[in-house]
Design a protein around this motif. Structure first.
Motif, PDB file in Angstrom:
ATOM      1  N   LEU A  65     -12.197  -3.762 -16.319  1.00 56.66           N
ATOM      2  CA  LEU A  65     -11.115  -3.177 -16.973  1.00 56.66           C
ATOM      3  C   LEU A  65     -10.000  -2.754 -16.026  1.00 56.66           C
ATOM      4  CD1 LEU A  65     -12.956  -1.102 -19.786  1.00 56.66           C
ATOM      5  CD2 LEU A  65     -11.720  -3.376 -19.945  1.00 56.66           C
ATOM      6  N   LEU A  66     -10.585  -2.271 -14.884  1.00 52.36           N
ATOM      7  CA  LEU A  66      -9.395  -1.828 -13.988  1.00 52.36           C
ATOM      8  C   LEU A  66      -8.686  -3.073 -13.317  1.00 52.36           C
ATOM      9  CD1 LEU A  66      -8.330   0.289 -12.115  1.00 52.36           C
ATOM     10  CD2 LEU A  66     -10.078  -0.184 -10.215  1.00 52.36           C
ATOM     11  N   ASN A  67      -9.414  -4.261 -13.232  1.00 54.94           N
ATOM     12  CA  ASN A  67      -8.621  -5.432 -12.577  1.00 54.94           C
ATOM     13  C   ASN A  67      -7.694  -5.709 -13.792  1.00 54.94           C
ATOM     14  OD1 ASN A  67     -10.451  -5.230 -10.337  1.00 54.94           O
ATOM     15  ND2 ASN A  67     -11.551  -7.045 -11.252  1.00 54.94           N
ATOM     16  N   LYS A  73       2.751  -2.501 -14.212  1.00 51.73           N
ATOM     17  CA  LYS A  73       3.689  -1.752 -13.689  1.00 51.73           C
ATOM     18  C   LYS A  73       3.296  -0.165 -13.715  1.00 51.73           C
ATOM     19  CE  LYS A  73       8.052  -4.028 -13.162  1.00 51.73           C
ATOM     20  NZ  LYS A  73       7.650  -5.385 -13.322  1.00 51.73           N
ATOM     21  N   GLY A  74       3.430   0.585 -12.709  1.00 52.91           N
ATOM     22  CA  GLY A  74       2.875   2.206 -13.137  1.00 52.91           C
ATOM     23  C   GLY A  74       1.874   2.477 -12.129  1.00 52.91           C
ATOM     24  N   CYS A  75       1.092   3.254 -12.467  1.00 55.55           N
ATOM     25  CA  CYS A  75      -0.040   3.902 -11.544  1.00 55.55           C
ATOM     26  C   CYS A  75      -1.176   3.148 -10.951  1.00 55.55           C
ATOM     27  CB  CYS A  75      -0.422   5.301 -12.154  1.00 55.55           C
ATOM     28  SG  CYS A  75      -1.414   4.856 -13.609  1.00 55.55           S
ATOM     29  N   CYS A  76      -1.376   2.000 -11.802  1.00 54.78           N
ATOM     30  CA  CYS A  76      -2.556   1.233 -11.447  1.00 54.78           C
ATOM     31  C   CYS A  76      -2.027  -0.145 -10.652  1.00 54.78           C
ATOM     32  CB  CYS A  76      -3.268   0.755 -12.718  1.00 54.78           C
ATOM     33  SG  CYS A  76      -4.282   2.155 -13.432  1.00 54.78           S
ATOM     34  N   GLY A  77      -0.744  -0.443 -10.975  1.00 53.87           N
ATOM     35  CA  GLY A  77      -0.187  -1.567 -10.370  1.00 53.87           C
ATOM     36  C   GLY A  77       0.440  -1.291  -9.069  1.00 53.87           C
ATOM     37  N   ASN A  78      -0.305  -1.111  -7.978  1.00 55.73           N
ATOM     38  CA  ASN A  78       0.313  -0.688  -6.828  1.00 55.73           C
ATOM     39  C   ASN A  78      -1.019  -0.397  -5.860  1.00 55.73           C
ATOM     40  OD1 ASN A  78      -1.045   1.967  -6.959  1.00 55.73           O
ATOM     41  ND2 ASN A  78       0.621   2.880  -7.847  1.00 55.73           N
ATOM     42  N   ARG A  79      -0.682  -0.500  -4.546  1.00 54.80           N
ATOM     43  CA  ARG A  79      -1.562  -0.324  -3.250  1.00 54.80           C
ATOM     44  C   ARG A  79      -2.652   0.545  -3.615  1.00 54.80           C
ATOM     45  NH1 ARG A  79       3.405  -1.529  -0.930  1.00 54.80           N
ATOM     46  NH2 ARG A  79       3.239  -3.336   0.771  1.00 54.80           N
ATOM     47  N   CYS A  80      -2.532   1.746  -4.167  1.00 54.11           N
ATOM     48  CA  CYS A  80      -3.531   2.506  -4.597  1.00 54.11           C
ATOM     49  C   CYS A  80      -4.505   1.949  -5.545  1.00 54.11           C
ATOM     50  CB  CYS A  80      -2.941   3.899  -4.851  1.00 54.11           C
ATOM     51  SG  CYS A  80      -4.043   5.208  -5.363  1.00 54.11           S
ATOM     52  N   GLY A  81      -3.797   1.493  -6.421  1.00 53.04           N
ATOM     53  CA  GLY A  81      -4.728   0.735  -7.513  1.00 53.04           C
ATOM     54  C   GLY A  81      -5.622  -0.249  -6.945  1.00 53.04           C
ATOM     55  N   MET A  82      -5.070  -1.236  -5.990  1.00 52.64           N
ATOM     56  CA  MET A  82      -5.711  -2.231  -5.558  1.00 52.64           C
ATOM     57  C   MET A  82      -6.961  -1.855  -4.439  1.00 52.64           C
ATOM     58  SD  MET A  82      -5.172  -5.390  -6.022  1.00 52.64           S
ATOM     59  CE  MET A  82      -3.822  -6.436  -6.729  1.00 52.64           C
ATOM     60  N   LEU A  83      -6.460  -0.498  -3.799  1.00 57.62           N
ATOM     61  CA  LEU A  83      -7.645   0.108  -2.999  1.00 57.62           C
ATOM     62  C   LEU A  83      -8.831   0.601  -3.941  1.00 57.62           C
ATOM     63  CD1 LEU A  83      -8.845   1.220  -0.459  1.00 57.62           C
ATOM     64  CD2 LEU A  83      -7.515   3.341  -0.806  1.00 57.62           C
ATOM     65  N   PHE A  84      -8.749   1.144  -5.064  1.00 54.61           N
ATOM     66  CA  PHE A  84      -9.593   1.476  -5.999  1.00 54.61           C
ATOM     67  C   PHE A  84     -10.151   0.260  -6.523  1.00 54.61           C
ATOM     68  CE2 PHE A  84      -7.393   5.869  -6.818  1.00 54.61           C
ATOM     69  CZ  PHE A  84      -8.457   6.446  -6.418  1.00 54.61           C
ATOM     70  N   SER A  85      -9.367  -0.827  -6.690  1.00 54.48           N
ATOM     71  CA  SER A  85     -10.027  -2.117  -7.079  1.00 54.48           C
ATOM     72  C   SER A  85     -11.149  -2.510  -6.160  1.00 54.48           C
ATOM     73  CB  SER A  85      -9.027  -3.146  -7.144  1.00 54.48           C
ATOM     74  OG  SER A  85      -9.492  -4.423  -7.573  1.00 54.48           O
ATOM     75  N   GLY A 188      -7.807  -7.715  -3.464  1.00 49.77           N
ATOM     76  CA  GLY A 188      -7.677  -6.190  -3.404  1.00 49.77           C
ATOM     77  C   GLY A 188      -7.124  -5.716  -2.013  1.00 49.77           C
ATOM     78  N   LEU A 189      -7.853  -6.209  -0.959  1.00 55.77           N
ATOM     79  CA  LEU A 189      -7.427  -6.128   0.337  1.00 55.77           C
ATOM     80  C   LEU A 189      -6.114  -6.381   0.839  1.00 55.77           C
ATOM     81  CD1 LEU A 189     -10.862  -6.429   2.269  1.00 55.77           C
ATOM     82  CD2 LEU A 189      -9.708  -4.517   1.915  1.00 55.77           C
ATOM     83  N   ILE A 190      -5.772  -7.697   0.302  1.00 53.98           N
ATOM     84  CA  ILE A 190      -4.451  -8.550   0.595  1.00 53.98           C
ATOM     85  C   ILE A 190      -3.426  -7.608  -0.339  1.00 53.98           C
ATOM     86  CG2 ILE A 190      -2.967 -10.276   0.100  1.00 53.98           C
ATOM     87  CD1 ILE A 190      -5.322 -12.232   0.248  1.00 53.98           C
ATOM     88  N   GLY A 191      -4.025  -7.036  -1.624  1.00 52.51           N
ATOM     89  CA  GLY A 191      -3.061  -6.318  -2.177  1.00 52.51           C
ATOM     90  C   GLY A 191      -2.673  -4.891  -1.772  1.00 52.51           C
ATOM     91  N   VAL A 192      -3.666  -4.345  -0.877  1.00 50.05           N
ATOM     92  CA  VAL A 192      -3.363  -3.113  -0.117  1.00 50.05           C
ATOM     93  C   VAL A 192      -2.409  -3.185   0.787  1.00 50.05           C
ATOM     94  CG1 VAL A 192      -4.590  -1.334   1.347  1.00 50.05           C
ATOM     95  CG2 VAL A 192      -5.635  -2.159  -0.799  1.00 50.05           C
ATOM     96  N   LEU A 193      -2.450  -4.365   1.465  1.00 45.34           N
ATOM     97  CA  LEU A 193      -1.664  -4.507   2.732  1.00 45.34           C
ATOM     98  C   LEU A 193      -0.233  -5.124   2.396  1.00 45.34           C
ATOM     99  CD1 LEU A 193      -4.102  -6.679   5.011  1.00 45.34           C
ATOM    100  CD2 LEU A 193      -3.416  -4.011   5.222  1.00 45.34           C
TER     101      LEU A 193
END
Length: 203
Positions: A65-67, A73-85, A188-193
């Motif tokens: 569900l997180l993926n 867009k918003g709080c989940c669609g960013n680098r922080c969300g990717m880190l949680f992913s 997710g690691l790529i998304g964080v960077l």
């Protein structure tokens, strides 16, 4: 390449695998389509580990569900969300890995069954070496490839095939989940960077 879209695809792929894992584990409780064996605690021991229901099932909905939210867009669609992913998909790997190991063990050990219809005390796991009936002690190779010995199990009817099919399904489902979660961890690691999308949007 958009890491958010990749995460969304992986999340949507994990959901049906989780549902199928739960169903396969539930069916293991009803060999020969009867409830009496579960109510009398006469099931293959690995069934009681709830590996498909919890490990590859309910636990898998968390990363799934997180993926699916990471492409928004918003709080989940960013680098922080990717880190949680990355973190939650690591949990998904643990759950799927648990299911995979228990399923392989259940497949190797074989079913718990009645070996003598005239003796209610003959319930055992006949394909484990230390409990194998004497006529099969010289059995070469696994029982999986010797269908002639499947008749050792008198009840539940066709329990050997029932267990092989369902444990095989759980092995496949959980194996696929491990691959998908591992892929999302890399994504997710790529998304964080780099963010959820590697190209800048035009404002």
């Amino acid at each position: 390449m958009c890491t958010g879209k990749c995460a969304d695809f992986i999340g949507k792929a994990l959901i049906p695998l989780a549902v199928l894992s739960i169903l396969a584990n539930i069916l293991l409780f009803f060999p020969d389509a009867k409830v009496e064996f579960a109510s009398n605690n006469k099931l293959t021991p690995q069934v009681w580990f709830f590996h498909g229901i919890v490990g590859a099932g309910l636990l898998m909905f968390i990363p799934a569900l997180l993926n699916t939210r990471l492409d928004e867009k918003g709080c989940c669609g960013n680098r922080c969300g990717m880190l949680f992913s990355v973190l939650f998909n690591a949990v998904g790997i643990v759950g799927a890995g648990y299911c995979f190991i228990v399923s392989v063990t259940g497949m190797v050990d074989g079913p718990f069954c009645m070996t003598d219809e005239n003796d209610d005390e003959s319930w055992m796991s006949p394909f484990i070496n230390d409990t194998m009936p004497t006529q099969y002690l010289n059995l070469s190779g696994s029982y999986l490839f010797n269908q002639d010995v499947w008749t050792t199990c008198k009840k539940p009817v066709n329990v050997v095939l029932w267990n092989i099919v369902l444990f095989s399904m759980l092995i496949c489902f959980s194996g696929a989940q491990v691959v998908l979660c591992a892929t999302q961890m890399i994504n997710g690691l790529i998304g964080v960077l780099c963010g959820t999308c590697m190209k800048n949007e035009v404002v």
